[in-house]
Write an enzyme that holds these catalytic residues in place. Structure first.
Site, PDB file in Angstrom:
ATOM      1  N   TRP A  99       0.823  -1.213   0.000  1.00 23.76           N
ATOM      2  CA  TRP A  99       0.000   0.000   0.000  1.00 23.76           C
ATOM      3  C   TRP A  99       0.852   1.257   0.000  1.00 23.76           C
ATOM      4  O   TRP A  99       0.535   2.224  -0.697  1.00 23.76           O
ATOM      5  CB  TRP A  99      -1.008  -0.010   1.150  1.00 23.76           C
ATOM      6  CG  TRP A  99      -2.099  -1.008   0.917  1.00 23.76           C
ATOM      7  CD1 TRP A  99      -2.351  -2.132   1.646  1.00 23.76           C
ATOM      8  CD2 TRP A  99      -3.070  -1.006  -0.147  1.00 23.76           C
ATOM      9  NE1 TRP A  99      -3.410  -2.815   1.103  1.00 23.76           N
ATOM     10  CE2 TRP A  99      -3.872  -2.160   0.016  1.00 23.76           C
ATOM     11  CE3 TRP A  99      -3.335  -0.146  -1.218  1.00 23.76           C
ATOM     12  CZ2 TRP A  99      -4.929  -2.473  -0.853  1.00 23.76           C
ATOM     13  CZ3 TRP A  99      -4.379  -0.452  -2.080  1.00 23.76           C
ATOM     14  CH2 TRP A  99      -5.157  -1.600  -1.898  1.00 23.76           C
ATOM     15  N   ASP A 168      -1.648   6.438   6.480  1.00 22.88           N
ATOM     16  CA  ASP A 168      -2.722   5.555   6.015  1.00 22.88           C
ATOM     17  C   ASP A 168      -2.974   4.533   7.115  1.00 22.88           C
ATOM     18  O   ASP A 168      -2.183   3.625   7.325  1.00 22.88           O
ATOM     19  CB  ASP A 168      -2.266   4.874   4.709  1.00 22.88           C
ATOM     20  CG  ASP A 168      -3.297   3.875   4.178  1.00 22.88           C
ATOM     21  OD1 ASP A 168      -4.332   3.648   4.846  1.00 22.88           O
ATOM     22  OD2 ASP A 168      -3.053   3.324   3.086  1.00 22.88           O
ATOM     23  N   LYS A 192     -12.165  -1.915   6.414  1.00 27.02           N
ATOM     24  CA  LYS A 192     -11.301  -2.886   7.101  1.00 27.02           C
ATOM     25  C   LYS A 192     -11.709  -3.003   8.577  1.00 27.02           C
ATOM     26  O   LYS A 192     -12.001  -4.073   9.052  1.00 27.02           O
ATOM     27  CB  LYS A 192      -9.830  -2.468   7.002  1.00 27.02           C
ATOM     28  CG  LYS A 192      -9.349  -2.145   5.604  1.00 27.02           C
ATOM     29  CD  LYS A 192      -9.174  -3.379   4.735  1.00 27.02           C
ATOM     30  CE  LYS A 192      -9.038  -3.051   3.267  1.00 27.02           C
ATOM     31  NZ  LYS A 192      -7.851  -2.317   2.883  1.00 27.02           N
TER      32      LYS A 192
HETATM   33  C1  PLP Z   1      -7.402  -1.597   1.648  1.00 26.69           C
HETATM   34  C2  PLP Z   1      -6.339  -0.588   1.809  1.00 26.69           C
HETATM   35  C3  PLP Z   1      -6.237   0.526   0.948  1.00 26.69           C
HETATM   36  C4  PLP Z   1      -7.160   0.739  -0.232  1.00 26.69           C
HETATM   37  O1  PLP Z   1      -8.416   1.007   0.191  1.00 26.69           O
HETATM   38  P1  PLP Z   1      -9.594   1.368  -0.856  1.00 26.69           P
HETATM   39  O2  PLP Z   1     -10.641   1.873   0.056  1.00 26.69           O
HETATM   40  O3  PLP Z   1      -9.946   0.109  -1.563  1.00 26.69           O
HETATM   41  O4  PLP Z   1      -9.077   2.394  -1.772  1.00 26.69           O
HETATM   42  C5  PLP Z   1      -5.244   1.438   1.198  1.00 26.69           C
HETATM   43  N1  PLP Z   1      -4.395   1.290   2.214  1.00 26.69           N
HETATM   44  C6  PLP Z   1      -4.460   0.236   3.070  1.00 26.69           C
HETATM   45  C7  PLP Z   1      -3.479   0.146   4.189  1.00 26.69           C
HETATM   46  C8  PLP Z   1      -5.428  -0.725   2.889  1.00 26.69           C
HETATM   47  O5  PLP Z   1      -5.494  -1.767   3.727  1.00 26.69           O
END
Ligand code: PLP
Length: 357
Positions: A99, A168, A192
């Protein structure tokens, strides 16, 4: 079924039951949250409550705005550099997995990026010591991924940086208390650890809003989104509603200290199963960098992995195959995942190893 999916992922049963009860008639309004105007009093109440509960959970200090936006965590990969990189010479990125790699790719389109750490050669197994990062002197910001969902590595604590720290937190937000004042901007896709897909939550320090360039597409403008209280256009109303229920549920369970104890319990059950297998299972991440949210491991052969996964499916363990880039297995054990599911998987792992080791 125990749902080990990496995302969208398991939600608290109590929240799903509340959604079921409310689905036709929210709070006596005679309509569903899915049908009501986002400018109506009931929805304004839902939005305000979600924001207040998130503030309480994370102890968000004054001087931070909370935004409920769309485009997933992925749109943040572009929105961040477009809003904050423009006039600065560089931005520092800490690359600990897939990511953060994607975040770098999108930032590079906007301007120069300094890679302060990159563990790719090593297969993304470790989290750096923060004192050894190659940070630049005048970066617009430092970006990192607090938990790498695919490789299963996680920062053990809140780092401190001079430049605004942008993180993030999609896959570990609300799993432990954090010191929000260390961060310039926190973002997390809801699907998540917080709610259904379609929503990304942004917590932004107000002084950063001033740095957004004057000319920018409105939907990508944090300043405009903040000014409009996340209602510049129609927000993902249903996702906000369900996510708000998850916040309330977490508060009722005892907040983030309780969440932290649970995540340690869940993950230690699975890591003990790995470490106690005499090398049959191997953790992907270095021990000190292990994630409490995504437990990644491999088996001795591809054939054993295949058998393990098909047996697991029959036992009612869903979502265990590892990401195609890592292989092996991945058990995602977010906040709403039951401890019994970890115990059941650990027991299956030990039986499988005994029969096949
Ligand atoms: C799943 C995830 C993303 C992407 O998320 P989307 O909502 O599908 O764009 C980005 N960063 C991390 C750490 C993730 O687990």
């Amino acid at each position: 079924v125990f749902n080990f999916s990496a995302g969208p992922a398991v939600l608290p049963v109590e929240v799903l039951e509340k959604c079921r009860d409310d689905i036709l008639n929210y709070d006596g309004c005679g309509m569903s949250v899915m049908e009501m105007s986002h400018r109506s009093a009931p929805f304004e109440g839902i939005l305000a409550r979600a924001e207040a509960d998130l503030r309480a959970l994370l102890a968000v200090p004054a001087g931070y705005k909370i935004l409920f936006l769309q485009g997933g965590a992925s749109l943040q990969f572009s929105m961040i550099p477009m809003c904050f990189h423009a006039a600065r010479r560089t931005a520092d990125y800490v690359v600990t997995g897939a990511w953060s790699e994607k975040a770098v790719e999108e930032a590079t389109i906007v301007g120069p990026v300094n890679i302060a750490f990159d563990d790719k050669e090593n297969g993304y197994r470790c989290i750096p010591d923060f004192n050894t990062l190659a940070l630049s002197t005048s970066a617009a910001y430092v970006h990192l991924t607090s938990n790498e969902t695919i490789q299963g590595v996680e920062f053990p604590e809140d780092p401190a940086t001079d430049a605004p720290l942008i993180v993030d937190m999609s896959s570990n937000i609300l799993s432990r208390p954090i010191d929000v004042s260390r961060y310039g901007l926190i973002y997390a896709g809801a699907q998540k650890n917080m709610g259904p897909a379609g929503l990304v939550v942004v917590i932004i320090r107000e002084d950063l809003l001033e740095r957004v360039p004057a000319k920018i597409a409105p939907m990508l403008d944090y300043r405009l989104q903040a000014k409009n209280g996340s209602l510049y256009n129609t927000p993902p109303a249903w996702s906000i509603y369900v996510t708000g229920l998850v916040y309330r549920h977490l508060l009722e369970l005892g907040g983030l200290e309780a969440a932290r104890q649970l995540r340690e319990k869940r993950s230690s059950i699975l890591y003990s199963a790995i470490d106690g297998s005499g090398g049959f299972y191997r953790g992907h991440a270095d021990k000190l960098s292990r994630s409490c949210m995504n437990v990644t491991f491999t088996l001795p052969t591809a054939e054993a992995t295949k058998q393990f996964l098909s047996g697991a499916e029959k036992e009612g363990f869903s979502g265990l195959p590892g990401h195609r880039s890592v292989g092996g297995c991945r058990a995602s054990i977010y906040n709403a995942f039951p401890v019994e599911g970890c115990e059941a998987l650990a027991s299956y792992m030990s039986h499988f190893a005994a029969a096949n080791g």
